[in-house]
Structures are given as C-alpha cells and as structure tokens.
Design a protein around this motif. Structure first.
Motif, PDB file in Angstrom:
ATOM      1  N   VAL A 115       0.838  -1.200   0.000  1.00  0.00           N
ATOM      2  CA  VAL A 115       0.000   0.000   0.000  1.00  0.00           C
ATOM      3  C   VAL A 115       0.876   1.254   0.000  1.00  0.00           C
ATOM      4  CG1 VAL A 115      -1.733   1.295   1.289  1.00  0.00           C
ATOM      5  CG2 VAL A 115      -1.880  -1.201   1.151  1.00  0.00           C
ATOM      6  N   ARG A 116       1.958   1.201   0.774  1.00  0.00           N
ATOM      7  CA  ARG A 116       2.833   2.365   0.876  1.00  0.00           C
ATOM      8  C   ARG A 116       3.532   2.683  -0.438  1.00  0.00           C
ATOM      9  NH1 ARG A 116       5.431   1.739   6.988  1.00  0.00           N
ATOM     10  NH2 ARG A 116       3.417   1.838   8.069  1.00  0.00           N
ATOM     11  N   GLU A 117       3.768   1.646  -1.245  1.00  0.00           N
ATOM     12  CA  GLU A 117       4.336   1.909  -2.578  1.00  0.00           C
ATOM     13  C   GLU A 117       3.407   2.829  -3.356  1.00  0.00           C
ATOM     14  OE1 GLU A 117       5.319  -1.468  -4.973  1.00  0.00           O
ATOM     15  OE2 GLU A 117       6.513  -2.401  -3.376  1.00  0.00           O
ATOM     16  N   ILE A 118       2.125   2.576  -3.237  1.00  0.00           N
ATOM     17  CA  ILE A 118       1.152   3.426  -3.940  1.00  0.00           C
ATOM     18  C   ILE A 118       1.147   4.827  -3.331  1.00  0.00           C
ATOM     19  CG2 ILE A 118      -1.303   3.765  -4.434  1.00  0.00           C
ATOM     20  CD1 ILE A 118      -1.553   0.705  -4.603  1.00  0.00           C
ATOM     21  N   PHE A 119       1.128   4.906  -2.019  1.00  0.00           N
ATOM     22  CA  PHE A 119       1.153   6.222  -1.357  1.00  0.00           C
ATOM     23  C   PHE A 119       2.300   7.075  -1.891  1.00  0.00           C
ATOM     24  CE2 PHE A 119      -0.877   4.522   2.821  1.00  0.00           C
ATOM     25  CZ  PHE A 119      -2.123   4.585   2.223  1.00  0.00           C
ATOM     26  N   SER A 120       3.471   6.456  -1.994  1.00  0.00           N
ATOM     27  CA  SER A 120       4.661   7.241  -2.330  1.00  0.00           C
ATOM     28  C   SER A 120       4.577   7.847  -3.726  1.00  0.00           C
ATOM     29  CB  SER A 120       5.920   6.378  -2.197  1.00  0.00           C
ATOM     30  OG  SER A 120       5.895   5.353  -3.158  1.00  0.00           O
ATOM     31  N   GLU A 121       3.704   7.287  -4.567  1.00  0.00           N
ATOM     32  CA  GLU A 121       3.553   7.865  -5.906  1.00  0.00           C
ATOM     33  C   GLU A 121       2.758   9.168  -5.866  1.00  0.00           C
ATOM     34  OE1 GLU A 121       2.542   5.463  -9.264  1.00  0.00           O
ATOM     35  OE2 GLU A 121       3.219   3.632  -8.233  1.00  0.00           O
ATOM     36  N   LYS A 221      -4.494  -3.915  -6.114  1.00  0.00           N
ATOM     37  CA  LYS A 221      -3.227  -4.528  -5.732  1.00  0.00           C
ATOM     38  C   LYS A 221      -3.361  -5.492  -4.562  1.00  0.00           C
ATOM     39  CE  LYS A 221       1.564  -2.943  -5.071  1.00  0.00           C
ATOM     40  NZ  LYS A 221       2.406  -1.721  -5.035  1.00  0.00           N
ATOM     41  N   THR A 222      -4.263  -5.182  -3.643  1.00  0.00           N
ATOM     42  CA  THR A 222      -4.316  -5.964  -2.408  1.00  0.00           C
ATOM     43  C   THR A 222      -5.657  -6.652  -2.151  1.00  0.00           C
ATOM     44  OG1 THR A 222      -5.115  -4.145  -1.026  1.00  0.00           O
ATOM     45  CG2 THR A 222      -2.728  -4.292  -1.364  1.00  0.00           C
TER      46      THR A 222
END
Length: 390
Positions: A115-121, A221-222
């Motif tokens: 989830v954090r990978e998405i946040f960072s975008e 994704k999840t």
DNA sequence: GCGGATCAC
DNA sequence: TATGGTGATCCGC
C-alpha cells in the motif's frame, strides 16, 4: 464544579474573551487553505487481510487477536458489539460463534508495504501513522496531474500493477473470488470493477479523483478497501476519513465557510487528541460539539493550561497542521508487560531481569545507546515498564 | 528533571 | 483462565 463557577468573575471572563478574540484574529489571518491533505485508512485492516486469505471466514463473525485482546473485528462481529481493544473472552460472550484469528504481523507488514508503494507515488514524503494509516500531502501531485494526459490516469483491472501481466491476471481473478465482503452495506467497488467486462477506468484531475484512483489501485493490488479524507489540514482530513467509512471518501473544500459549517456539529471526541478523559471534562461543562467548544473558549482559557486551550481554539476554528513532517528519530524505547499480583521477591526479580533482557536486545537491534534508564513498577502490579531515554 | 496521566494506534 | 504494548506529550511538582 459549582465552586469553580462561583470563583470566576464576569470581569475575568470578559478579559479572557478579549484574549481569545485577539488570538482568534491572528489565527484567522494566518489560516492556510492552500494544501491538499489526505488521510487514508484501510478498512478493518487486519481482519480484512485474514478474510482475504481465508474464504472460510468471509461469512463469519471474526476478529484478530487473542482471548486476552482483540486488535480488530469484521462487520459481522461488530453487529454483536465486538470491537477493537476488547478482550476476546468478553467478545465470545457477546458473540459465541466468533472466530478469533491470531495476529500475523509479518503478513500485515507485507501488505502495508504494498500500500505504501502506492502512497509514495502521490506523496514521496507521506507520513505513515501505523501499518494501515497514513497522511499525504498531494498538493504537488495535483499540480503535476493537471497536465497529465488521460493515459496516465487510466487503470486497467488486470493490468494495474507493473510486472508480469499473465501472472497478474491469474492473481487478479483469484483475488476477485477471494475479495472479502467486509460490510453488508458497503457500497460495491467502482462499477467497472464489478462488471465482468469492465476494462479500464479513467480518473480525472481533481483531488477527489486522484484519491479515488489511489483507493482503486490499493484495491486492485491488495483486494482490500480503504477510506480517505481530503481537507486543507491534517486534523480535518483525519475526521473526514471516518465520515464515509468503509470504502468511501469525503472532502472538505478549501473554503473557510465550509470548514466552519463542517465543524459546527462535530463532536469534540471525533478530533484526534481529544480522548475519553478530555471528552468527560468538556461534557461536564456542557461542551459536546465544536460549536459549543467555540462558544466556551473564554471559560476554557481560564480552566485549562495554555497549550490545552490553544489546542481547543485551533479545533474550534477548524485549524490543523498543514505540513506533513518527516518522521523524526525515535526518542525512547520501552518494554512492558502486564502481570497478576506477585508477592514472591524472586519472581519479581526474575521478571525485571526478563524485561531488561528483552529491552537490551531491542536496543542492540538498533545499535542504540541510551542515556537514562527508567524503571516503572506500578502498584498493584498492573504495569511494569522499562524505558530507555536518549 | 521526574513521574503520572492522557492519547493514538 | 482471561482486559495489550509502544511511543509521545503535557502537566504539576
């Protein structure tokens, strides 16, 4: 209460009101509405992960934790009054069919990383508050996004993730079957998601569209849903993310009037930082919502400390932090354990040694050295805590 | 500076 | 059988 009331004179109140008004003016003058802050919160996170990975659990009331303590529960369990932070054996009395699943922190950490990978975008400096929650400042993202072609805002159901497409498709269809139904009245995912032939979804350039897109990508994704709040500051964004939970979002536009209108009916308890005790104290003064809070600021400035009433004033004006601070260095590390009454000295020493050992290991893991050691032994033996402070 | 209280998660 | 653990901040001494 009665005595305190009698001791505060009208003159004092009048003077206090003047000070409140003055500070209010200053705060109002420096009100910042230019940032777009988002608070994202995964729905019933631990329970949702367990349900996703175990279809058996889908239709059952379940909770994650132990007989001593539950971390979270799913919708079915909530209907029985089963809540987070409730001992499992009590929950079992409320709901005898409750299934309690032990926590799998490693798994939650892994999902959280996805989830954090998405946040960072959307904000490379996003601030995680826990495994399932984070604040983002998407102001810059929105600035860029305005100039993006549609293709950069288009997401395909089986193609949302970079990587092997074939594997991806298989994984996706499997996940669709496993997709947990968290809440009966949960609005179903975006139409194109549930439609078998839906191919792509194009998201717009507004804040709401960007956040819808982010939530869509998280679900792709999840297989888990998230709720979000969009507002000009962190305090408001946090309250907003709770508004349309689960699987929803809410936005407060950056206009003073709308912010004030929103705050009016808001119970003070909904604001992060106002806990059970503060709620009770305010309730004793007849203050339940933020409108009443603003009406009583003069009195509050006389009864509470400076930092406390300043905080109340910020809340009553719908103000909050507008910048997401980088997570700072840790300041302390501690180990504590709850235990029953213990009269044997040897047993007590033994427990202290264990605590010391555990903490020493934790310290070593981070290669940290600490300046002072606090030992807390509270009577009657409910809390036993060792803290190292920098 | 310290310990208790409060709060979030 | 059985009511958590960690980190932070504020407040009154």
């Amino acid at each position: 209460m009665m005595e305190q009331k009698a001791r505060i004179t009208k003159e004092q109140l009048k003077q206090a009101q003047a000070e409140v008004d003055k500070l209010t003016c200053e705060l109002e003058r420096s009100r910042e509405l230019g940032r777009v802050i988002v608070h994202v919160d995964m729905d019933a996170f631990y329970a949702a992960v367990e349900m996703r990975d175990c279809p058996e659990l889908k239709d059952k009331p379940m909770a994650v934790g132990s007989m001593s303590m539950l971390s979270t529960s799913n919708y079915h369990a909530r209907r029985f009054g089963v809540r987070a932070a409730m001992p499992g054996f009590i929950a079992k009395k409320l709901c005898p069919n409750l299934v309690i699943v032990p926590t799998n922190f490693d798994k939650y950490r892994a999902v959280s990383a996805q989830v954090r990978e998405i946040f960072s975008e959307y904000d490379p400096h996003f601030m995680p508050m826990s495994l399932d929650e984070a604040y983002l400042d998407i102001t810059e993202h929105l600035e860029q996004r305005k100039h993006w072609p549609e293709t950069m805002r288009t997401y395909h159901i089986c193609d949302a993730k970079t990587g092997n497409d074939a594997d991806r498709s298989a994984a996706e269809s499997e996940r669709d079957e496993l997709s947990p139904v968290l809440f009966e009245d949960s609005p179903s995912s975006s139409p194109s998601l549930s439609g078998a032939d839906g191919k792509a979804e194009v998201f717009g350039t507004s804040a709401e569209e960007a956040v819808r897109e982010m939530r869509f990508r998280i679900e792709q994704k999840t297989s888990l849903t998230a709720s979000a709040g969009i507002a000009p500051n962190m305090m408001l964004a946090k309250v907003c993310s709770d508004k349309n939970k689960p699987n929803g979002q809410y936005r407060i536009p950056p206009e003073r009037q709308v912010v004030m209108e929103f705050m009016k009916d808001l119970p003070v308890r909904k604001v992060s930082g106002v806990g059970k005790v503060t709620e009770k104290m305010l309730a004793a003064l007849g203050i339940v919502n933020c409108d009443q809070l603003s009406q009583q600021m003069a009195l509050l400035s006389l009864l509470f400390s400076g930092t406390s009433w300043h905080n109340f004033l910020h809340i009553s004006l719908g103000l909050g932090s507008t910048c997401i601070e980088r997570d700072s260095e840790r300041k302390s590390m501690s180990t504590e354990r709850t235990f029953g009454e213990m009269s044997d000295a040897e047993e007590q020493y033994s427990l202290c040694r264990d605590l010391c050992h555990d903490l020493a290991q934790d310290l070593q893991r981070e290669g940290l050295k600490y300046k002072s050691l606090l030992i807390n032994l509270m009577h009657p033996c409910q809390i036993n805590k060792l803290t190292f402070k920098k």
